[in-house]
Design an enzyme around this catalytic site. Structure first.
Site: not given
Length: 337
Positions: A160, A260, A290
């Site tokens: 991320s 995501d 995610h």
């Protein structure tokens, strides 16, 4: 095999409703980020690490940077995974990511070096990036600090916002003429600055930015806390997909999550690297949300991701088999003294 060109089938209403049950509770991140940090640390403490680790600090001349080194019980690879955690540049730290890093060390057989970089909003851009750059330069210049001789054994890994930092670190090292890692693993990275469903160039922002694990509002809140100046968010050091030059990057494994909102921009970054002549593998984990790298190890998404990661690490071993090999050392001996 590049899976990014597969068409994404629509998610039916029942499946969408079920997946929505696994969504993180909605919070006002601007007001509640400190509460989220405390909750993350408390949850991490409940599981505890499965592998030994050692914590130390590295002084960059301005402040100490905490680093936690995880050593697998059975070290099966010479590679050292230099890990930058996720959390939107605002939450997450080496405490909250200890279970994930312990799992990473155990499932890959690699030493994992987790960096506790500065967080926004207390330390906005580029403070966290500078911490990550400092540790990367240090280990690439002195790989013996983590028990290897060959700097190509240093593999950047991030998820991320940490995937964003890993991508930017590689770009910055190349731009300044510094040696770069031989490989990088980017897990559902943030690569673009615009996550407004009305203006984003990516369909996944509109398709998956409201119902699941991460929302468009949360990403925008994170970016605004990390980079208060709206124009600065287009800087390639914030949005690596905005770079003019994608050449000279490490061999890259880019893993995205199908459900995501960052899926499309992550895969777009992989294609940009590939078009610039870099070696890239893009893998989309079907049905994944995610943040799956922090899930329990029985998670299907996590298991699939590590199958791909281990294959990528093995390919690196074969590619480098005629070159210098790192020294393995003994489990628990990695340090950064």
């Amino acid at each position: 095999m590049d899976q990014s060109d597969r068409r994404r089938p629509p998610v039916n209403r029942f499946v969408r409703a079920v997946l929505g049950l696994f969504a993180a509770p909605r919070v006002n991140m601007r007001e509640d980020y400190e509460k989220v940090r405390r909750l993350q640390r408390q949850l991490a403490a409940l599981s505890g690490p499965r592998v030994p680790y050692r914590q130390t600090t590295v002084d960059d001349g301005e402040h100490p940077i905490p680093v936690r080194v995880f050593s697998p019980v059975e070290r099966s690879r010479d590679d050292v995974l230099l890990f930058f955690h996720g959390g939107g540049w605002v939450t997450g730290n080496i405490e909250s990511y200890t279970p994930a890093c312990a799992t990473m060390a155990e499932l890959t057989g690699c030493v994992v070096v987790s960096v506790d970089y500065c967080l926004a909003p207390e330390h906005p851009f580029p403070a966290g990036l500078e911490d990550c750059l400092h540790i990367a330069r240090l280990l690439l210049d002195e790989p013996g600090r983590v028990g290897v001789e060959d700097p190509d054994r240093i593999v950047l890994v991030g998820d991320s916002a940490g995937g964003n930092l890993a991508a930017v670190v590689s770009q910055q090292l190349h731009a300044e003429g510094h040696s770069t890692p031989g490989r990088q693993i980017l897990l559902y990275p943030v690569t673009h600055w615009d996550h407004d469903p009305r203006t984003s160039p990516f369909a996944s922002v509109r398709d998956h930015g409201k119902d699941y694990r991460l929302t468009t509002h949360e990403v925008q809140d994170y970016l605004e806390m990390y980079v208060p100046d709206p124009q600065a968010r287009k800087d390639p050091r914030v949005a690596p997909l905005m770079a003019d030059d994608f050449s000279g990057q490490p061999d890259t494994l880019l893993i995205t999550a199908e459900l995501d909102l960052l899926c499309d921009e992550g895969e777009a970054y992989g294609r940009a690297l590939e078009e610039a002549g870099n070696t890239v593998r893009i893998h989309r984990v079907d049905g994944a949300l995610h943040g799956f790298i922090t899930l329990p190890r029985f998670s299907r998404s996590l298991r699939q991701a590590y199958e791909v990661i281990n294959a990528f690490l093995d390919e690196g071993v074969r590619a480098n088999s005629s070159g210098t090999r790192g020294t393995r050392g003994t489990p628990g001996s990695g340090g950064i003294p």
